[in-house]
Scaffold this active site. Structure first.
Site, PDB file in Angstrom:
ATOM      1  N   TYR A   1     -88.037  32.331  62.822  1.00 54.59           N
ATOM      2  CA  TYR A   1     -88.897  32.725  63.947  1.00 54.59           C
ATOM      3  C   TYR A   1     -90.329  32.235  63.834  1.00 54.59           C
ATOM      4  O   TYR A   1     -91.125  32.441  64.736  1.00 54.59           O
ATOM      5  CB  TYR A   1     -88.830  34.252  64.113  1.00 54.59           C
TER       6      TYR A   1
ATOM      7  N   ASP B   1     -85.288  32.271  58.670  1.00 57.01           N
ATOM      8  CA  ASP B   1     -86.195  33.409  58.555  1.00 57.01           C
ATOM      9  C   ASP B   1     -86.344  33.815  57.088  1.00 57.01           C
ATOM     10  O   ASP B   1     -87.120  34.697  56.744  1.00 57.01           O
ATOM     11  CB  ASP B   1     -85.723  34.595  59.415  1.00 57.01           C
TER      12      ASP B   1
ATOM     13  N   ASP C   1     -79.598  32.987  55.812  1.00 57.50           N
ATOM     14  CA  ASP C   1     -80.488  33.732  56.713  1.00 57.50           C
ATOM     15  C   ASP C   1     -80.999  34.968  55.951  1.00 57.50           C
ATOM     16  O   ASP C   1     -80.327  35.468  55.051  1.00 57.50           O
ATOM     17  CB  ASP C   1     -79.679  34.159  57.942  1.00 57.50           C
TER      18      ASP C   1
ATOM     19  N   HIS D   1     -74.548  38.142  63.247  1.00 57.57           N
ATOM     20  CA  HIS D   1     -74.477  39.609  63.384  1.00 57.57           C
ATOM     21  C   HIS D   1     -73.409  40.059  64.372  1.00 57.57           C
ATOM     22  O   HIS D   1     -73.089  41.248  64.445  1.00 57.57           O
ATOM     23  CB  HIS D   1     -75.822  40.176  63.841  1.00 57.57           C
TER      24      HIS D   1
ATOM     25  N   HIS E   1     -81.311  37.931  56.988  1.00 58.50           N
ATOM     26  CA  HIS E   1     -80.608  39.169  57.351  1.00 58.50           C
ATOM     27  C   HIS E   1     -79.159  39.103  56.885  1.00 58.50           C
ATOM     28  O   HIS E   1     -78.577  38.020  56.790  1.00 58.50           O
ATOM     29  CB  HIS E   1     -80.627  39.364  58.868  1.00 58.50           C
TER      30      HIS E   1
ATOM     31  N   ASP F   1     -89.840  43.633  75.089  1.00 54.66           N
ATOM     32  CA  ASP F   1     -89.114  44.207  73.954  1.00 54.66           C
ATOM     33  C   ASP F   1     -89.637  43.541  72.687  1.00 54.66           C
ATOM     34  O   ASP F   1     -89.248  42.424  72.361  1.00 54.66           O
ATOM     35  CB  ASP F   1     -87.599  43.978  74.112  1.00 54.66           C
TER      36      ASP F   1
HETATM   37  C1  X5A Z   1     -80.070  36.081  63.707  1.00 53.39           C
HETATM   38  C2  X5A Z   1     -81.167  36.995  63.276  1.00 53.39           C
HETATM   39  C3  X5A Z   1     -82.235  39.150  63.408  1.00 53.39           C
HETATM   40  C4  X5A Z   1     -82.236  40.430  64.185  1.00 53.39           C
HETATM   41  C5  X5A Z   1     -83.400  41.296  63.751  1.00 53.39           C
HETATM   42  C6  X5A Z   1     -83.485  42.590  64.521  1.00 53.39           C
HETATM   43  N1  X5A Z   1     -81.198  38.224  63.793  1.00 53.39           N
HETATM   44  N2  X5A Z   1     -84.578  43.369  64.088  1.00 53.39           N
HETATM   45  O1  X5A Z   1     -82.030  36.584  62.508  1.00 53.39           O
HETATM   46 ZN    ZN Z   2     -81.983  36.463  60.466  1.00 51.57          ZN
END
Ligand code: X5A
Ligand code: ZN
EC number: 3.5.1.48
Length: 671
Positions: A305, A265, A172, A135, A174, A20
Site C-alpha cells: 500500500y 505490505d 504478504d 483472504h 497479513h 472507509d
Molecule cells: C490483501 C491485503 C489487507 C486487509 C487489511 C484489513 N489485505 N485491515 O493486504
Molecule cells: Zn496484506
C-alpha cells in the site's frame, strides 16, 4: 525461457466509493504505480506481456461456492447504497460495480500465468492484479479480497495439469487465512505464510494464524505459519526465515510448482505492515525460491500500500524472475530476538512432520539458567587458533559493489574461460567463451611463489583466470568459469584470492570443495571468508576460516548449504565469491549447480567458479547455465541427512553462532 507479465488495465476500475479509512488504501494507483515503474526500468519490455482473461464460473467454482459466486455477480447491478450495505456484511471489504469483472480478471490472470509456465511457454512470471485474493474464502470476501486468485491457480494446476505437489509462499504481511482454510487438509498443497501477528493483536486477529496451526488430517504439517510478534522485521529476519524454516521444508516437499502470494505490505514504508525489509530483499526471496521446482515460480500480487515501496519491490521481484543478479542487501545481517523466537516456535511445531527438522535441536529454549547444562552451550572456537575480533565484520558498504551497481548491468553476464575446447559444445549460446589472457609477465609474477604453477598448462590456465577475474572486478562481466589442472588447483585459488583482494574486492568469500588446502598466508583481517567443504580439516579454525566434512546424502548437503554456507555468506556480505571444485570434491552436477545458483544471490552475482581441467563438459555446462541465471535442475526427493552429518553441522554452527548471527535459528539463552 522467459518471464510472463500478466495484466489488464480494466483491473484499475474497482475503487472505494464511500468513506472507509480501513479500505481506502486498496486503490487503483497501486497497479499503475507498479506498472509505470516496470516500464521506466525497461523491465516490462523484457517480459512476455499477456493480457488477463476472466476466470470462468467453473474455474471460480474450484474454490468458491456457486452461491457466493452469484452473490458477487449480482453486485454489478447494485447502486452505491446497496453496495455499501453488502460490503458491510464482510470484514474489510468494498464492492464496486466493476468488482466482479476485476476479480474475474484477477483470478483469470493467475490461471493464464500458471498455464504459460506449465506448458513451458515461459519459465516464470508475475500477475499484477486487483483485487487481491489470499483472504477470500469459499463463501466470503475478506480483507479487500473477493476471489482467491492463488488458491484457484493451485486447484487448477492440480486439476488441469495433474500436479501433485504445489508450494504456496505467502510473503504478504497479513495471514492468508483464506488459502489456509481451503487447503488445510490437503497434503498436495504446502502453504507457508509469515505475517504480522503481535500475539493475536493484529488483523485478522485469528488464533489459527499462530505457529501451532499446522493443518489437519492428511494435511498435518502442510500448513506452516510464521507469526511475527513485533513490527520492524527486516532483511535479516526474512532471509533467516527462508534459510532456517521455509527452504528446508520446501526442499523436502520437492514441489512441482511454486506459487507466491506476493504482497508487498511486508516491505519498508508500508502503513499496514510497519516492517523494515527493503525492496532488494524481494529480489533475494524470489531468487531463493527459483532453486525449487525447476524454477517454475508464479507470483501474484496481493497487498502493498506504499506506492513507492510497492513499485520498487515489484521491480526487484521481476528482475529476479528475469534472472538478473540480486542487488546486495543493506544493513547489518543480524536477525532480531523476536524473529528468532518465532522461527524457533514454527520449527518446533513443524518438527514432527518434517525429517529435515528432526535430529536437529528444535526443542523449546530453556529460559531459566538452572535448566541449561554446560554441555548445551556452544563450544568455544578452537584454542590456539588466531584470535579474531569479537564483533562481526562491519558491514561497511563495499565501494566495489557500489561502483558496479551504479553502472548498467554488464552486457556479458557469464564468461567461460576454459582451456579444454570441446566444452564449448554444451555452452548456452549467449555465454561468451573468453579468448583473452593476462599478460605473460604478469601471470608469471603471480605464479612465481607457487611450485605447482610452473608447468606451462598451469600458467596458461592462470593467465585466463586472471583475465576473467579482472573483467569481473572491472564490471565488464558478471560471472565466469575457469579451469585449472588439478595439481595446480590450490595454488590457482590462492592467486585468485590475492588478486581479487588487491584489485578492489573488499570482502571475498571463498567456498572450496574437496582437497584444497587453505592458502598458508591467508590473512585474518576479515576480508576473506574461507570455507572448505570436504577437505582434510574439519573445524572452525577461526571466525573467517571454516572447514567441514562433505555430507554424504542429498539431505545433508542441503542442510550444509542452508544451515551453514548461506548464513555465513549472507552475514559476511561479500562483493566477490569464488567457488572452487577441487580434487575429490565429490559433488554431482545438480548439487554443484544448486550451490552455484544459491551463491549467485551474493555479491551481486559476481561468482567465479573454478573447475578442474578434467571436469566433464556437462559440469561446465550446467554451471554456465545457472551462473547466467537459469534455474538449477530440481534435486528430486531428498534423502535424510545422516546423524553424523547433522551432529557435525550442529557442532560447527554452535562454535560459529556467537560471531555469525545469521546461523542462529533460536533465540539466545537467557543466562
Ligand atoms: C490483501 C491485503 C489487507 C486487509 C487489511 C484489513 N489485505 N485491515 O493486504
Ligand atoms: Zn496484506
Amino acid at each position: 525461457m522467459g518471464t510472463a507479465l500478466v495484466y489488464h488495465e480494466d483491473m484499475t476500475a474497482t475503487r472505494l466509493l464511500w468513506d472507509d479509512p480501513e479500505c481506502e488504501i486498496e486503490r487503483p494507483e497501486r497497479l499503475t504505480a507498479a506498472l509505470d515503474r516496470l516500464r521506466q526500468r525497461g523491465l516490462e519490455q523484457r517480459c512476455l506481456r499477456l493480457s488477463a482473461r476472466e476466470a470462468s464460473k467453473e474455474e471460480l467454482g474450484l474454490v468458491h461456492s456457486p452461491e457466493y459466486v452469484s452473490l458477487v455477480r449480482k453486485t454489478q447491478v447494485l447502486g452505491e447504497e446497496e453496495l455499501q450495505a453488502l460490503s458491510g456484511q464482510f470484514d474489510a471489504i468494498y464492492f464496486h460495480p466493476s468488482t466482479f469483472h476485476c476479480a474475474r480478471l484477477a483470478a483469470g490472470a493467475g490461471l493464464q500465468l500458471v498455464d504459460a509456465v506449465l506448458t513451458g511457454a515461459v519459465q516464470n512470471g508475475l500477475a499484477l492484479v486487483r483485487p487481491p485474493g489470499h483472504h477470500s474464502q469459499r463463501a466470503a470476501a475478506n480483507g479487500f479480497c473477493v476471489f482467491n486468485n492463488v488458491a484457484i491457480a493451485a486447484a487448477h494446476a492440480k486439476q488441469k495439469h495433474g500436479l501433485h505437489r504445489i508450494l504456496i509462499v505467502d510473503w504478504d504481511v497479513h495471514h492468508g487465512q483464506g488459502i489456509q482454510y481451503l487447503f488445510e487438509d490437503d497434503p498436495s498443497v504446502l502453504y507457508f505464510s509469515w505475517h504480522r501477528y503481535e500475539h493475536g493483536r493484529f488483523w485478522p486477529f485469528l488464533r489459527e494464524s499462530d505457529a501451532d496451526a499446522v493443518g489437519r488430517g492428511q494435511g498435518l504439517g502442510f500448513t506452516v505459519n510464521l507469526p511475527w510478534n513485533q513490527v520492524g522485521m527486516g532483511n535479516a529476519d526474512y532471509v533467516a526465515a527462508f534459510l532456517h524454516l521455509l527452504l528446508p521444508l520446501a526442499f523436502e516437499f520437492d514441489p512441482e510448482l511454486v506459487l507466491v502470494s506476493a504482497g508487498f505490505d511486508s516491505a519498508i514504508g508500508d502503513p499496514e505492515g510497519q516492517m523494515q525489509a527493503t525492496p532488494e530483499c524481494f529480489a533475494h526471496l524470489t531468487h531463493l525460491l527459483q532453486v525449487l521446482a525447476g524454477g517454475r515460480v508464479c507470483a501474484m500480487l496481493e497487498g502493498g500500500y506504499h506506492l513507492e515501496s510497492l513499485a520498487e519491490s515489484v521491480c526487484m521481484t521481476v528482475q529476479a524472475l528475469l534472472g538478473d543478479p540480486a542487488p546486495p542487501l543493506s544493513g547489518l545481517m543480524v536477525p532480531c530476538q523476536s524473529a528468532l523466537e518465532s522461527i524457533q516456535s514454527a520449527r518446533a511445531a513443524q518438527a514432527p512432520y518434517w525429517k529435515s527438522l528432526q535430529l536437529q535441536d528444535v526443542t523449546p529454549v530453556p529460559t531459566s539458567p538452572s535448566t541449561h547444562s554446560p554441555e548445551g552451550r556452544p563450544p568455544p572456537l578452537l584454542p590456539g587458533g588466531p584470535t579474531c575480533k569479537a564483533a562481526a565484520p562491519a558491514p561497511a558498504p563495499s565501494s566495489l559493489l557500489d561502483q558496479l551497481c551504479l553502472c548498467p548491468a554488464p552486457s556479458v553476464r557469464t564468461t567461460v574461460a576454459l582451456t579444454a575446447p570441446d566444452i564449448t559444445l554444451v555452452l548456452p549460446p549467449d555465454v561468451i567463451q573468453q579468448e583473452g589472457s593476462a599478460l605473460r609477465e604478469e601471470t608469471e609474477a603471480w605464479a612465481r611463489p607457487h611450485e605447482s604453477l610452473v608447468r606451462e598448462e598451469a600458467l596458461t590456465a592462470l593467465g585466463k583466470l586472471l583475465y576473467l577475474l579482472d573483467g569481473m572486478l572491472d564490471g565488464q562481466v558478471n560471472s565466469g568459469i575457469a579451469a585449472t589442472p588439478a595439481s595446480a588447483a590450490a595454488a590457482t585459488l590462492d592467486v585468485a584470492i590475492q588478486r581479487g583482494l588487491s584489485h578492489g574486492a573488499q570482502r571475498l568469500l571463498c567456498v572450496a570443495l574437496g582437497q584444497l588446502d587453505r592458502p598458508p598466508d591467508l590473512a585474518h583481517d576479515g576480508r576473506t571468508l574461507w570455507l572448505n567443504i570436504g577437505g582434510k580439516e574439519a573445524a572452525a579454525l577461526s571466525m573467517f576460516h571454516v572447514a567441514t566434512p562433505l555430507p554424504v546424502m542429498t539431505g545433508g548437503f542441503l542442510s550444509c548449504i542452508l544451515g551453514l554456507v548461506l548464513p555465513l555468506a549472507y552475514g559476511f556480505q561479500p562483493d566477490l565469491v569464488l567457488v572452487a571444485l577441487g580434487p575429490g570434491h565429490g559433488l554431482q552436477g545438480p548439487h554443484a549447480a544448486l550451490l552455484a545458483a544459491m551463491l549467485r544471490g551474493l555479491a551481486g552475482g559476481r561468482v567465479l567458479a573454478l573447475l578442474e581441467e578434467d571436469s566433464t563438459p556437462q559440469l561446465a555446462g550446467i554451471l554456465a547455465r545457472v551462473l547466467r541465471g537459469e534455474a538449477p535442475p530440481s534435486l528430486g526427493p531428498s534423502s535424510v541427512a545422516s546423524p553424523e552429518d547433522v551432529q557435525a553441522l550442529m557442532y560447527l554452527r554452535g562454535q560459529l553462532e556467537p560471531q555469525w548471527k545469521m546461523l542462529q535459528c533460536r533465540p539466545h539463552l537467557v543466562v
